[in-house]
Motif scaffolding. Structure first.
Motif, PDB file in Angstrom:
ATOM      1  N   MET A  70       0.836  -1.208   0.000  1.00  0.00           N
ATOM      2  CA  MET A  70       0.000   0.000   0.000  1.00  0.00           C
ATOM      3  C   MET A  70       0.869   1.256   0.000  1.00  0.00           C
ATOM      4  O   MET A  70       0.603   2.206  -0.757  1.00  0.00           O
ATOM      5  N   ALA A  71       1.889   1.253   0.838  1.00  0.00           N
ATOM      6  CA  ALA A  71       2.781   2.415   0.899  1.00  0.00           C
ATOM      7  C   ALA A  71       3.493   2.631  -0.431  1.00  0.00           C
ATOM      8  O   ALA A  71       3.619   3.768  -0.913  1.00  0.00           O
ATOM      9  N   LEU A  72       3.949   1.542  -1.046  1.00  0.00           N
ATOM     10  CA  LEU A  72       4.649   1.651  -2.321  1.00  0.00           C
ATOM     11  C   LEU A  72       3.721   2.139  -3.420  1.00  0.00           C
ATOM     12  O   LEU A  72       4.106   2.984  -4.251  1.00  0.00           O
ATOM     13  N   ALA A  73       2.482   1.617  -3.451  1.00  0.00           N
ATOM     14  CA  ALA A  73       1.530   2.017  -4.487  1.00  0.00           C
ATOM     15  C   ALA A  73       1.239   3.512  -4.416  1.00  0.00           C
ATOM     16  O   ALA A  73       1.255   4.219  -5.436  1.00  0.00           O
ATOM     17  N   VAL A  74       1.000   4.007  -3.213  1.00  0.00           N
ATOM     18  CA  VAL A  74       0.682   5.423  -3.054  1.00  0.00           C
ATOM     19  C   VAL A  74       1.905   6.290  -3.335  1.00  0.00           C
ATOM     20  O   VAL A  74       1.836   7.281  -4.074  1.00  0.00           O
ATOM     21  N   THR A  75       3.038   5.915  -2.746  1.00  0.00           N
ATOM     22  CA  THR A  75       4.253   6.720  -2.909  1.00  0.00           C
ATOM     23  C   THR A  75       4.712   6.764  -4.359  1.00  0.00           C
ATOM     24  O   THR A  75       5.049   7.839  -4.892  1.00  0.00           O
ATOM     25  N   LEU A  76       4.725   5.607  -5.012  1.00  0.00           N
ATOM     26  CA  LEU A  76       5.190   5.538  -6.400  1.00  0.00           C
ATOM     27  C   LEU A  76       4.296   6.353  -7.328  1.00  0.00           C
ATOM     28  O   LEU A  76       4.778   7.172  -8.116  1.00  0.00           O
ATOM     29  N   THR A  77       2.991   6.154  -7.210  1.00  0.00           N
ATOM     30  CA  THR A  77       2.072   6.814  -8.135  1.00  0.00           C
ATOM     31  C   THR A  77       1.991   8.318  -7.886  1.00  0.00           C
ATOM     32  O   THR A  77       2.082   9.119  -8.834  1.00  0.00           O
ATOM     33  N   VAL A  78       1.817   8.696  -6.643  1.00  0.00           N
ATOM     34  CA  VAL A  78       1.726  10.120  -6.322  1.00  0.00           C
ATOM     35  C   VAL A  78       3.062  10.814  -6.580  1.00  0.00           C
ATOM     36  O   VAL A  78       3.103  11.951  -7.063  1.00  0.00           O
ATOM     37  N   GLY A  79       4.144  10.125  -6.297  1.00  0.00           N
ATOM     38  CA  GLY A  79       5.462  10.701  -6.560  1.00  0.00           C
ATOM     39  C   GLY A  79       5.696  10.950  -8.038  1.00  0.00           C
ATOM     40  O   GLY A  79       6.230  12.001  -8.424  1.00  0.00           O
ATOM     41  N   MET A  80       5.297   9.990  -8.883  1.00  0.00           N
ATOM     42  CA  MET A  80       5.438  10.179 -10.328  1.00  0.00           C
ATOM     43  C   MET A  80       4.542  11.306 -10.826  1.00  0.00           C
ATOM     44  O   MET A  80       4.927  12.086 -11.708  1.00  0.00           O
ATOM     45  N   ALA A  81       3.340  11.408 -10.256  1.00  0.00           N
ATOM     46  CA  ALA A  81       2.440  12.501 -10.639  1.00  0.00           C
ATOM     47  C   ALA A  81       3.057  13.849 -10.294  1.00  0.00           C
ATOM     48  O   ALA A  81       2.965  14.815 -11.071  1.00  0.00           O
ATOM     49  N   ALA A  82       3.694  13.916  -9.125  1.00  0.00           N
ATOM     50  CA  ALA A  82       4.353  15.162  -8.720  1.00  0.00           C
ATOM     51  C   ALA A  82       5.498  15.502  -9.668  1.00  0.00           C
ATOM     52  O   ALA A  82       5.683  16.672 -10.046  1.00  0.00           O
ATOM     53  N   MET A  92      -1.643   0.245  -9.570  1.00  0.00           N
ATOM     54  CA  MET A  92      -2.509  -0.916  -9.759  1.00  0.00           C
ATOM     55  C   MET A  92      -1.707  -2.211  -9.784  1.00  0.00           C
ATOM     56  O   MET A  92      -2.117  -3.226  -9.198  1.00  0.00           O
ATOM     57  N   ILE A  93      -0.554  -2.200 -10.443  1.00  0.00           N
ATOM     58  CA  ILE A  93       0.289  -3.391 -10.496  1.00  0.00           C
ATOM     59  C   ILE A  93       0.735  -3.804  -9.098  1.00  0.00           C
ATOM     60  O   ILE A  93       0.708  -4.990  -8.728  1.00  0.00           O
ATOM     61  N   VAL A  94       1.129  -2.828  -8.292  1.00  0.00           N
ATOM     62  CA  VAL A  94       1.574  -3.130  -6.933  1.00  0.00           C
ATOM     63  C   VAL A  94       0.432  -3.724  -6.113  1.00  0.00           C
ATOM     64  O   VAL A  94       0.617  -4.686  -5.362  1.00  0.00           O
ATOM     65  N   ILE A  95      -0.756  -3.185  -6.255  1.00  0.00           N
ATOM     66  CA  ILE A  95      -1.915  -3.690  -5.518  1.00  0.00           C
ATOM     67  C   ILE A  95      -2.292  -5.086  -5.998  1.00  0.00           C
ATOM     68  O   ILE A  95      -2.739  -5.936  -5.205  1.00  0.00           O
ATOM     69  N   MET A  96      -2.110  -5.378  -7.271  1.00  0.00           N
ATOM     70  CA  MET A  96      -2.357  -6.730  -7.768  1.00  0.00           C
ATOM     71  C   MET A  96      -1.385  -7.724  -7.139  1.00  0.00           C
ATOM     72  O   MET A  96      -1.764  -8.853  -6.812  1.00  0.00           O
ATOM     73  N   VAL A  97      -0.145  -7.306  -6.977  1.00  0.00           N
ATOM     74  CA  VAL A  97       0.832  -8.160  -6.293  1.00  0.00           C
ATOM     75  C   VAL A  97       0.381  -8.419  -4.857  1.00  0.00           C
ATOM     76  O   VAL A  97       0.428  -9.556  -4.361  1.00  0.00           O
ATOM     77  N   MET A  98      -0.091  -7.383  -4.177  1.00  0.00           N
ATOM     78  CA  MET A  98      -0.593  -7.536  -2.815  1.00  0.00           C
ATOM     79  C   MET A  98      -1.753  -8.523  -2.766  1.00  0.00           C
ATOM     80  O   MET A  98      -1.833  -9.377  -1.870  1.00  0.00           O
TER      81      MET A  98
END
Length: 252
Positions: free
Chosen positions: A21-33, A58-64
């Motif tokens: 969850m942390a990686l999904a949020v950090t990665l996606t929001v970080g790339m958006a920034a 989404m890919i990270v959450i699918m792994v989860m």
């Protein structure tokens, strides 16, 4: 409700969901920034641009979601689960519901987080969510994440091994659907029926926010955006039904 509570406790008692969850949020929001900070007049910031990297989350959450199943098979705790529950199907459905709801929530956090940080970085950009297309582009991300999690749980249930399930999900979502369009003559026609292409069509159809040439290739889909979501849901639920039937018949 008891089954749902048990599956929720089991899911959050391990570290992998928290890291995912942390990686999904950090990665996606970080790339958006990062993208927002580098937009200019030639590549203007918009609502659609802020959502360009939701697929990574989404890919990270699918792994989860896959790990939620395969970890139990790996450590043998799935046997205790099946013995404690009247039917295997009920246990796996409860697990799927918990994972899908969590994935949907993370999808909304990712989508609105990406939009929010882009707005903060470029406050003068036109980032108002006014149209139904823009709302679908942002708020619809949670639906796509939830259905993707259902599909991942199904793959995890069928494969049962973490490495195999994760490899299948990553290779298919990141490579197969994109590369299949390179097949001469029929590649694009096949691509128009690929599930994740339809998920993307649901999010981005009729959107003028993405600049020409940005994002995935535009295909002539047989359905509109909501039809594409229904098609993606049918694929995900259908695969889950197959996984439940296989899990019910074979040894744990």
């Amino acid at each position: 409700m008891t089954l749902l509570a048990v599956e929720r406790i089991k899911l959050f008692s391990t570290r992998s969901p928290w890291w995912c969850m942390a990686l999904a949020v950090t990665l996606t929001v970080g790339m958006a920034a990062l993208i927002a900070a580098n937009t200019n007049d030639e590549f203007p910031l918009s609502v659609g641009v802020s959502q360009s990297f939701s697929n990574f989350g989404m890919i990270v959450i699918m792994v989860m979601a896959a790990l939620a199943v395969t970890t139990e098979y790996r450590f043998g705790t799935i046997r205790a689960t099946f013995l404690a529950v009247p039917g295997r199907v009920q246990a796996l459905i409860a697990k799927t519901v918990v994972v899908a709801v969590l994935a949907g929530v993370i999808g909304e956090v990712v989508a609105f987080g990406s939009w929010g940080i882009s707005t903060l970085i470029k406050p003068n950009a036109d980032m108002a969510i006014n149209s139904s297309v823009e709302w679908r582009n942002v708020a619809g991300t949670g639906l796509v994440f939830a259905l993707s999690a259902v599909l991942a749980v199904a793959v995890g249930t069928l494969v049962r091994q973490t490495a195999g399930a994760v490899a299948i999900l990553l290779v298919y979502a990141l490579l197969v659907e994109s590369l299949i369009g390179l097949i001469p003559k029929i590649g694009v026609n096949i691509q128009e029926w690929m599930p994740f292409m339809h998920a993307n069509n649901f999010l981005t159809a009729d959107s003028a926010a993405l600049p020409e040439g940005a994002g995935p290739p535009r295909l002539d889909f047989p359905f509109g955006p909501w039809g594409s979501l229904a098609y993606f849901a049918a694929i995900s639920v259908g695969l889950l039904v197959v996984a439940l039937a296989v899990a019910k018949k074979r040894d744990a």
